[in-house]
Scaffold this motif. Sequence first.
Motif, PDB file in Angstrom:
ATOM      1  N   TYR A 116       0.830  -1.202   0.000  1.00 15.50           N
ATOM      2  CA  TYR A 116       0.000   0.000   0.000  1.00 15.50           C
ATOM      3  C   TYR A 116       0.869   1.259   0.000  1.00 15.50           C
ATOM      4  O   TYR A 116       0.594   2.218  -0.711  1.00 15.50           O
ATOM      5  CB  TYR A 116      -0.929   0.000   1.218  1.00 15.50           C
ATOM      6  N   SER A 117       1.935   1.252   0.778  1.00 10.94           N
ATOM      7  CA  SER A 117       2.814   2.416   0.887  1.00 10.94           C
ATOM      8  C   SER A 117       3.611   2.654  -0.388  1.00 10.94           C
ATOM      9  O   SER A 117       4.079   3.770  -0.636  1.00 10.94           O
ATOM     10  CB  SER A 117       3.792   2.235   2.053  1.00 10.94           C
ATOM     11  N   TYR A 118       3.772   1.647  -1.204  1.00  4.82           N
ATOM     12  CA  TYR A 118       4.532   1.788  -2.446  1.00  4.82           C
ATOM     13  C   TYR A 118       3.905   2.836  -3.360  1.00  4.82           C
ATOM     14  O   TYR A 118       4.612   3.507  -4.111  1.00  4.82           O
ATOM     15  CB  TYR A 118       4.608   0.434  -3.164  1.00  4.82           C
ATOM     16  N   GLY A 119       2.598   3.026  -3.279  1.00  7.24           N
ATOM     17  CA  GLY A 119       1.928   4.023  -4.106  1.00  7.24           C
ATOM     18  C   GLY A 119       2.305   5.453  -3.767  1.00  7.24           C
ATOM     19  O   GLY A 119       2.071   6.371  -4.554  1.00  7.24           O
ATOM     20  N   PHE A 120       2.907   5.686  -2.603  1.00 10.51           N
ATOM     21  CA  PHE A 120       3.292   7.035  -2.195  1.00 10.51           C
ATOM     22  C   PHE A 120       4.725   7.387  -2.571  1.00 10.51           C
ATOM     23  O   PHE A 120       5.163   8.511  -2.331  1.00 10.51           O
ATOM     24  CB  PHE A 120       3.117   7.196  -0.674  1.00 10.51           C
ATOM     25  N   ILE A 121       5.462   6.459  -3.151  1.00 11.96           N
ATOM     26  CA  ILE A 121       6.846   6.712  -3.558  1.00 11.96           C
ATOM     27  C   ILE A 121       6.847   7.421  -4.901  1.00 11.96           C
ATOM     28  O   ILE A 121       6.166   7.016  -5.829  1.00 11.96           O
ATOM     29  CB  ILE A 121       7.638   5.393  -3.655  1.00 11.96           C
ATOM     30  N   GLN A 122       7.652   8.491  -5.001  1.00 18.60           N
ATOM     31  CA  GLN A 122       7.767   9.190  -6.276  1.00 18.60           C
ATOM     32  C   GLN A 122       8.405   8.270  -7.308  1.00 18.60           C
ATOM     33  O   GLN A 122       9.343   7.529  -7.002  1.00 18.60           O
ATOM     34  CB  GLN A 122       8.645  10.428  -6.136  1.00 18.60           C
ATOM     35  N   GLN A 123       7.915   8.323  -8.520  1.00 21.44           N
ATOM     36  CA  GLN A 123       8.402   7.439  -9.576  1.00 21.44           C
ATOM     37  C   GLN A 123       9.521   8.076 -10.397  1.00 21.44           C
ATOM     38  O   GLN A 123       9.893   7.569 -11.427  1.00 21.44           O
ATOM     39  CB  GLN A 123       7.246   7.046 -10.498  1.00 21.44           C
ATOM     40  N   GLN A 124      10.049   9.190  -9.967  1.00 23.64           N
ATOM     41  CA  GLN A 124      11.089   9.890 -10.701  1.00 23.64           C
ATOM     42  C   GLN A 124      12.404   9.740  -9.948  1.00 23.64           C
ATOM     43  O   GLN A 124      12.542  10.233  -8.833  1.00 23.64           O
ATOM     44  CB  GLN A 124      10.709  11.362 -10.825  1.00 23.64           C
ATOM     45  N   PHE A 125      13.365   9.067 -10.555  1.00 21.88           N
ATOM     46  CA  PHE A 125      14.634   8.827  -9.882  1.00 21.88           C
ATOM     47  C   PHE A 125      15.482  10.097  -9.852  1.00 21.88           C
ATOM     48  O   PHE A 125      16.018  10.461  -8.821  1.00 21.88           O
ATOM     49  CB  PHE A 125      15.387   7.694 -10.584  1.00 21.88           C
ATOM     50  N   PHE A 126      15.603  10.770 -10.991  1.00 19.26           N
ATOM     51  CA  PHE A 126      16.340  12.025 -11.059  1.00 19.26           C
ATOM     52  C   PHE A 126      15.349  13.162 -11.259  1.00 19.26           C
ATOM     53  O   PHE A 126      14.471  13.070 -12.106  1.00 19.26           O
ATOM     54  CB  PHE A 126      17.338  12.021 -12.228  1.00 19.26           C
ATOM     55  N   PRO A 127      15.477  14.248 -10.527  1.00 22.66           N
ATOM     56  CA  PRO A 127      14.557  15.371 -10.727  1.00 22.66           C
ATOM     57  C   PRO A 127      14.784  16.011 -12.088  1.00 22.66           C
ATOM     58  O   PRO A 127      15.870  15.941 -12.657  1.00 22.66           O
ATOM     59  CB  PRO A 127      14.915  16.334  -9.596  1.00 22.66           C
ATOM     60  N   ALA A 128      13.732  16.634 -12.611  1.00 23.34           N
ATOM     61  CA  ALA A 128      13.837  17.297 -13.910  1.00 23.34           C
ATOM     62  C   ALA A 128      14.797  18.476 -13.817  1.00 23.34           C
ATOM     63  O   ALA A 128      14.831  19.190 -12.822  1.00 23.34           O
ATOM     64  CB  ALA A 128      12.461  17.769 -14.360  1.00 23.34           C
ATOM     65  N   SER A 129      15.583  18.660 -14.842  1.00 23.61           N
ATOM     66  CA  SER A 129      16.519  19.772 -14.874  1.00 23.61           C
ATOM     67  C   SER A 129      15.787  21.024 -15.335  1.00 23.61           C
ATOM     68  O   SER A 129      15.048  21.002 -16.317  1.00 23.61           O
ATOM     69  CB  SER A 129      17.666  19.454 -15.842  1.00 23.61           C
ATOM     70  N   ASP A 130      15.997  22.115 -14.622  1.00 24.32           N
ATOM     71  CA  ASP A 130      15.362  23.367 -15.015  1.00 24.32           C
ATOM     72  C   ASP A 130      16.307  24.240 -15.839  1.00 24.32           C
ATOM     73  O   ASP A 130      15.991  25.371 -16.158  1.00 24.32           O
ATOM     74  CB  ASP A 130      14.856  24.126 -13.780  1.00 24.32           C
ATOM     75  N   ARG A 131      17.468  23.709 -16.169  1.00 27.83           N
ATOM     76  CA  ARG A 131      18.423  24.453 -16.994  1.00 27.83           C
ATOM     77  C   ARG A 131      18.288  23.981 -18.443  1.00 27.83           C
ATOM     78  O   ARG A 131      18.366  22.787 -18.721  1.00 27.83           O
ATOM     79  CB  ARG A 131      19.848  24.212 -16.516  1.00 27.83           C
ATOM     80  N   PRO A 132      18.100  24.915 -19.365  1.00 24.52           N
ATOM     81  CA  PRO A 132      18.002  24.510 -20.783  1.00 24.52           C
ATOM     82  C   PRO A 132      19.397  24.238 -21.357  1.00 24.52           C
ATOM     83  O   PRO A 132      20.109  25.148 -21.756  1.00 24.52           O
ATOM     84  CB  PRO A 132      17.346  25.708 -21.453  1.00 24.52           C
ATOM     85  N   GLU A 133      19.799  22.995 -21.353  1.00 18.51           N
ATOM     86  CA  GLU A 133      21.108  22.639 -21.877  1.00 18.51           C
ATOM     87  C   GLU A 133      21.019  21.361 -22.688  1.00 18.51           C
ATOM     88  O   GLU A 133      20.099  20.570 -22.533  1.00 18.51           O
ATOM     89  CB  GLU A 133      22.130  22.491 -20.756  1.00 18.51           C
ATOM     90  N   LEU A 134      22.001  21.191 -23.536  1.00 14.61           N
ATOM     91  CA  LEU A 134      22.038  20.057 -24.440  1.00 14.61           C
ATOM     92  C   LEU A 134      23.454  19.496 -24.436  1.00 14.61           C
ATOM     93  O   LEU A 134      24.423  20.245 -24.541  1.00 14.61           O
ATOM     94  CB  LEU A 134      21.649  20.503 -25.854  1.00 14.61           C
ATOM     95  N   VAL A 135      23.573  18.188 -24.310  1.00 16.24           N
ATOM     96  CA  VAL A 135      24.864  17.511 -24.357  1.00 16.24           C
ATOM     97  C   VAL A 135      24.899  16.695 -25.641  1.00 16.24           C
ATOM     98  O   VAL A 135      24.008  15.897 -25.909  1.00 16.24           O
ATOM     99  CB  VAL A 135      25.065  16.590 -23.138  1.00 16.24           C
ATOM    100  N   VAL A 136      25.928  16.925 -26.446  1.00 16.38           N
ATOM    101  CA  VAL A 136      26.084  16.218 -27.718  1.00 16.38           C
ATOM    102  C   VAL A 136      27.338  15.361 -27.641  1.00 16.38           C
ATOM    103  O   VAL A 136      28.417  15.866 -27.332  1.00 16.38           O
ATOM    104  CB  VAL A 136      26.204  17.219 -28.896  1.00 16.38           C
TER     105      VAL A 136
END
Length: 123
Positions: A45-65
């Motif tokens: 039951y408690s598993y439903g309260f865990i966030q499903q995102q391992f890494f938070p979204a980046s708020d910096r607009p950047e691109l790695v090539v």
Amino acid sequence: MKPHGGGHAGPGRFMRLFRAALLFCMRARWLVITVTIGLFAVSLYSYGFIQQQFFPASDRPELVVDLNLPQDASIHATEREVGRFEALLKDDPIIDRYSFYVGQGAVRFYLPLNIQLANDYFA
């Protein structure tokens, strides 16, 4: 004369505590099984309260090539291709900053970035 190390001391405090807990669990097995199933249900039951995102979204607009040439390419060929790519980027008004790492990957500036080993064909 007394023999050296011949006697055996009784069980220690941890062993006595473990034995008492083990005997309790064997005598009250239905209680232990019920508590175990209950804890398992609570965990599901408690598993439903865990966030499903391992890494938070980046708020910096950047691109790695990552630029991969054929594995037999020299570092001079890689530098030449990086120069061509830089010519595309340098006059673009949208791009504030850029950097290149020829022969190796960028330093890890955020956690999910894959570290690349040093290779002549990589930039």
